[in-house]
Design a protein around this motif. Structure first.
Motif, PDB file in Angstrom:
ATOM      1  N   ARG A 181      -7.838  64.842  32.788  1.00  0.00           N
ATOM      2  CA  ARG A 181      -8.866  64.355  33.714  1.00  0.00           C
ATOM      3  C   ARG A 181      -9.712  63.270  33.052  1.00  0.00           C
ATOM      4  O   ARG A 181     -10.005  62.238  33.651  1.00  0.00           O
ATOM      5  N   ARG A 182     -10.091  63.502  31.812  1.00  0.00           N
ATOM      6  CA  ARG A 182     -10.890  62.498  31.099  1.00  0.00           C
ATOM      7  C   ARG A 182     -10.109  61.197  30.923  1.00  0.00           C
ATOM      8  O   ARG A 182     -10.659  60.097  31.077  1.00  0.00           O
ATOM      9  N   GLU A 183      -8.823  61.313  30.601  1.00  0.00           N
ATOM     10  CA  GLU A 183      -8.002  60.125  30.415  1.00  0.00           C
ATOM     11  C   GLU A 183      -7.812  59.358  31.721  1.00  0.00           C
ATOM     12  O   GLU A 183      -7.835  58.127  31.744  1.00  0.00           O
ATOM     13  N   VAL A 184      -7.606  60.088  32.809  1.00  0.00           N
ATOM     14  CA  VAL A 184      -7.433  59.425  34.111  1.00  0.00           C
ATOM     15  C   VAL A 184      -8.722  58.714  34.515  1.00  0.00           C
ATOM     16  O   VAL A 184      -8.694  57.596  35.036  1.00  0.00           O
ATOM     17  N   ARG A 185      -9.864  59.346  34.281  1.00  0.00           N
ATOM     18  CA  ARG A 185     -11.138  58.708  34.611  1.00  0.00           C
ATOM     19  C   ARG A 185     -11.345  57.447  33.772  1.00  0.00           C
ATOM     20  O   ARG A 185     -11.850  56.436  34.276  1.00  0.00           O
ATOM     21  N   ARG A 186     -10.977  57.478  32.496  1.00  0.00           N
ATOM     22  CA  ARG A 186     -11.069  56.267  31.681  1.00  0.00           C
ATOM     23  C   ARG A 186     -10.161  55.174  32.243  1.00  0.00           C
ATOM     24  O   ARG A 186     -10.542  53.999  32.289  1.00  0.00           O
ATOM     25  N   GLN A 187      -8.975  55.578  32.662  1.00  0.00           N
ATOM     26  CA  GLN A 187      -8.026  54.619  33.230  1.00  0.00           C
ATOM     27  C   GLN A 187      -8.566  53.984  34.503  1.00  0.00           C
ATOM     28  O   GLN A 187      -8.279  52.822  34.808  1.00  0.00           O
ATOM     29  N   MET A 188      -9.385  54.749  35.246  1.00  0.00           N
ATOM     30  CA  MET A 188      -9.985  54.247  36.478  1.00  0.00           C
ATOM     31  C   MET A 188     -11.228  53.402  36.213  1.00  0.00           C
ATOM     32  O   MET A 188     -11.821  52.859  37.145  1.00  0.00           O
ATOM     33  N   GLY A 189     -11.649  53.322  34.957  1.00  0.00           N
ATOM     34  CA  GLY A 189     -12.803  52.511  34.611  1.00  0.00           C
ATOM     35  C   GLY A 189     -14.132  53.220  34.760  1.00  0.00           C
ATOM     36  O   GLY A 189     -15.182  52.569  34.822  1.00  0.00           O
ATOM     37  N   THR A 190     -14.125  54.558  34.806  1.00  0.00           N
ATOM     38  CA  THR A 190     -15.362  55.329  34.914  1.00  0.00           C
ATOM     39  C   THR A 190     -15.574  56.163  33.664  1.00  0.00           C
ATOM     40  O   THR A 190     -14.677  56.286  32.824  1.00  0.00           O
ATOM     41  N   SER A 191     -16.741  56.759  33.552  1.00  0.00           N
ATOM     42  CA  SER A 191     -17.036  57.615  32.410  1.00  0.00           C
ATOM     43  C   SER A 191     -16.090  58.810  32.397  1.00  0.00           C
ATOM     44  O   SER A 191     -15.779  59.377  33.453  1.00  0.00           O
ATOM     45  N   PRO A 192     -15.624  59.240  31.227  1.00  0.00           N
ATOM     46  CA  PRO A 192     -14.735  60.408  31.178  1.00  0.00           C
ATOM     47  C   PRO A 192     -15.424  61.703  31.585  1.00  0.00           C
ATOM     48  O   PRO A 192     -14.757  62.678  31.931  1.00  0.00           O
TER      49      PRO A 192
ATOM     50  N   SER B 184      -2.944  84.199  36.741  1.00  0.00           N
ATOM     51  CA  SER B 184      -1.689  83.472  36.932  1.00  0.00           C
ATOM     52  C   SER B 184      -1.810  82.511  38.111  1.00  0.00           C
ATOM     53  O   SER B 184      -1.262  81.399  38.077  1.00  0.00           O
ATOM     54  N   SER B 185      -2.530  82.917  39.149  1.00  0.00           N
ATOM     55  CA  SER B 185      -2.777  82.021  40.282  1.00  0.00           C
ATOM     56  C   SER B 185      -3.591  80.813  39.851  1.00  0.00           C
ATOM     57  O   SER B 185      -3.328  79.680  40.267  1.00  0.00           O
ATOM     58  N   GLU B 186      -4.595  81.046  39.003  1.00  0.00           N
ATOM     59  CA  GLU B 186      -5.397  79.936  38.490  1.00  0.00           C
ATOM     60  C   GLU B 186      -4.536  78.986  37.665  1.00  0.00           C
ATOM     61  O   GLU B 186      -4.686  77.757  37.743  1.00  0.00           O
ATOM     62  N   ALA B 187      -3.612  79.557  36.889  1.00  0.00           N
ATOM     63  CA  ALA B 187      -2.717  78.726  36.081  1.00  0.00           C
ATOM     64  C   ALA B 187      -1.835  77.858  36.970  1.00  0.00           C
ATOM     65  O   ALA B 187      -1.579  76.684  36.662  1.00  0.00           O
ATOM     66  N   MET B 188      -1.351  78.413  38.093  1.00  0.00           N
ATOM     67  CA  MET B 188      -0.519  77.639  39.008  1.00  0.00           C
ATOM     68  C   MET B 188      -1.299  76.463  39.593  1.00  0.00           C
ATOM     69  O   MET B 188      -0.775  75.351  39.737  1.00  0.00           O
ATOM     70  N   LEU B 189      -2.561  76.688  39.936  1.00  0.00           N
ATOM     71  CA  LEU B 189      -3.403  75.602  40.436  1.00  0.00           C
ATOM     72  C   LEU B 189      -3.590  74.529  39.365  1.00  0.00           C
ATOM     73  O   LEU B 189      -3.516  73.321  39.649  1.00  0.00           O
ATOM     74  N   ASN B 190      -3.826  74.959  38.144  1.00  0.00           N
ATOM     75  CA  ASN B 190      -3.997  73.997  37.063  1.00  0.00           C
ATOM     76  C   ASN B 190      -2.716  73.208  36.806  1.00  0.00           C
ATOM     77  O   ASN B 190      -2.756  71.997  36.567  1.00  0.00           O
ATOM     78  N   LEU B 191      -1.577  73.881  36.867  1.00  0.00           N
ATOM     79  CA  LEU B 191      -0.302  73.199  36.622  1.00  0.00           C
ATOM     80  C   LEU B 191      -0.005  72.158  37.694  1.00  0.00           C
ATOM     81  O   LEU B 191       0.525  71.085  37.399  1.00  0.00           O
ATOM     82  N   ALA B 192      -0.350  72.473  38.946  1.00  0.00           N
ATOM     83  CA  ALA B 192      -0.167  71.494  40.017  1.00  0.00           C
ATOM     84  C   ALA B 192      -1.041  70.270  39.768  1.00  0.00           C
ATOM     85  O   ALA B 192      -0.606  69.126  39.967  1.00  0.00           O
ATOM     86  N   ALA B 193      -2.270  70.498  39.309  1.00  0.00           N
ATOM     87  CA  ALA B 193      -3.172  69.388  39.012  1.00  0.00           C
ATOM     88  C   ALA B 193      -2.704  68.607  37.791  1.00  0.00           C
ATOM     89  O   ALA B 193      -2.815  67.374  37.744  1.00  0.00           O
ATOM     90  N   ILE B 194      -2.170  69.304  36.804  1.00  0.00           N
ATOM     91  CA  ILE B 194      -1.672  68.644  35.597  1.00  0.00           C
ATOM     92  C   ILE B 194      -0.520  67.706  35.935  1.00  0.00           C
ATOM     93  O   ILE B 194      -0.455  66.567  35.449  1.00  0.00           O
ATOM     94  N   ARG B 195       0.379  68.166  36.791  1.00  0.00           N
ATOM     95  CA  ARG B 195       1.496  67.306  37.176  1.00  0.00           C
ATOM     96  C   ARG B 195       0.992  66.045  37.888  1.00  0.00           C
ATOM     97  O   ARG B 195       1.469  64.938  37.638  1.00  0.00           O
ATOM     98  N   LEU B 196       0.030  66.228  38.775  1.00  0.00           N
ATOM     99  CA  LEU B 196      -0.539  65.087  39.492  1.00  0.00           C
ATOM    100  C   LEU B 196      -1.180  64.091  38.521  1.00  0.00           C
ATOM    101  O   LEU B 196      -0.942  62.883  38.601  1.00  0.00           O
ATOM    102  N   MET B 197      -1.991  64.605  37.591  1.00  0.00           N
ATOM    103  CA  MET B 197      -2.696  63.712  36.683  1.00  0.00           C
ATOM    104  C   MET B 197      -1.765  63.054  35.675  1.00  0.00           C
ATOM    105  O   MET B 197      -2.000  61.922  35.253  1.00  0.00           O
ATOM    106  N   LEU B 198      -0.691  63.744  35.290  1.00  0.00           N
ATOM    107  CA  LEU B 198       0.294  63.116  34.419  1.00  0.00           C
ATOM    108  C   LEU B 198       0.920  61.909  35.102  1.00  0.00           C
ATOM    109  O   LEU B 198       1.068  60.840  34.503  1.00  0.00           O
ATOM    110  N   ARG B 199       1.285  62.074  36.375  1.00  0.00           N
ATOM    111  CA  ARG B 199       1.901  60.963  37.106  1.00  0.00           C
ATOM    112  C   ARG B 199       0.910  59.825  37.308  1.00  0.00           C
ATOM    113  O   ARG B 199       1.275  58.651  37.208  1.00  0.00           O
ATOM    114  N   ARG B 200      -0.331  60.190  37.585  1.00  0.00           N
ATOM    115  CA  ARG B 200      -1.332  59.134  37.752  1.00  0.00           C
ATOM    116  C   ARG B 200      -1.569  58.419  36.426  1.00  0.00           C
ATOM    117  O   ARG B 200      -1.730  57.195  36.387  1.00  0.00           O
TER     118      ARG B 200
END
Length: 271
Positions: free
Chosen positions: A91-102, A247-263
């Protein structure tokens, strides 16, 4: 270069980003141990396959490592908080990439009730009378671009504001720079006062004016709804199948991780 077999597999660029964030292998540390039998990238691809395609662990295709091995790594990394670490770093890396504070100052809070499978025990499920759903409730806190800061999964019977207290307390501890929380009308009243007095957070709950006619967008509402839409691209999240809430929380995090990796790799937010 590794050949991708399934759409959910990590690309070479994604793997270069995520590999350094995983725990060190035991044999490379002072503790010692045997080298791991299975390549970690294949382990990660197996975990991502389950999240993306929504299959059971036992239904992993044969060209992945054994499902017991893949699930074992998933559980160990979940218990050690690795998914939180990877999520926050990306998340911090994506925000830096977008030109905003991490580091985000303003956040958006919401919940989502989902039906639960028969694998979910009575101790962690409940009835949401408002949504008419028997299952669990997901609580999501994002920054203003829709990238998650924290997630929590509870029984659907709980009112939104009760788990939100623990979620915000946890987020405040991890992110002391937070100042504003945007939320809907369910969080008005005592919760707003509690957040102000205990956490020094301003909770804004804008609503639809009584004299409004036709469609009227509510500030920041589209941000969190888009985040839920992104999560639903992962078929494992369409219904809650996990025995344990973590485990449900982990699944939510993994879905977000995949999205942010692609971004992070492509600069786009598509799933």
């Amino acid at each position: 270069m590794c050949r991708r077999r399934y759409p959910s597999d990590t690309t070479d660029a994604e793997w270069r980003l995520i590999e350094p964030l995983l725990p060190a292998q035991a044999w490379t540390t002072k503790r010692g141990g045997r080298p791991e039998k299975w390549d970690r990238r294949k382990i990660m691809d197996g975990i991502r396959y389950v999240v993306s395609e929504g299959c059971r662990w036992r239904a992993l295709p044969a060209d992945f490592p054994p499902h017991q091995t893949v699930y074992g790594f998933f559980r160990r990394w979940t218990k050690s908080g690795i998914w939180d670490t990877v999520r926050d770093h990306l998340r911090r890396e994506v925000r830096r990439q977008m030109g905003t504070s991490p580091h985000a100052v303003a956040t958006v809070l919401d919940s989502q009730s989902v039906k639960a499978s028969e694998t979910v025990g009575r101790d962690s499920r409940g009835w949401d009378g408002g949504k008419m759903i028997n299952g669990r409730k997901r609580h999501l806190l994002t920054e203003t671009h829709g990238l998650p800061l924290d997630v929590m999964v509870t029984s659907a019977a709980l009112h939104d504001s009760k788990p939100a207290r623990e979620l915000l307390t946890r987020a405040r501890r991890r992110h002391p720079e937070l100042a504003i929380v945007w939320a809907d009308a369910a969080y008005r009243g005592p919760f707003t006062q509690w957040a102000k007095s205990e956490l020094k957070l301003t909770v804004k709950t804008p609503g639809r004016p009584e004299d409004a006619v036709g469609f009227l967008p509510i500030p920041r509402r589209g941000v969190i709804e888009r985040s839920w839409a992104w999560a639903m691209h992962a078929r494992r999240l369409v219904r809650d199948h996990e025995r344990l809430p973590e485990s449900s929380e982990a699944m939510l995090n993994l879905a977000a991780i995949r999205l942010m990796l692609r971004r992070r790799v492509t600069g786009r937010a598509s799933s």
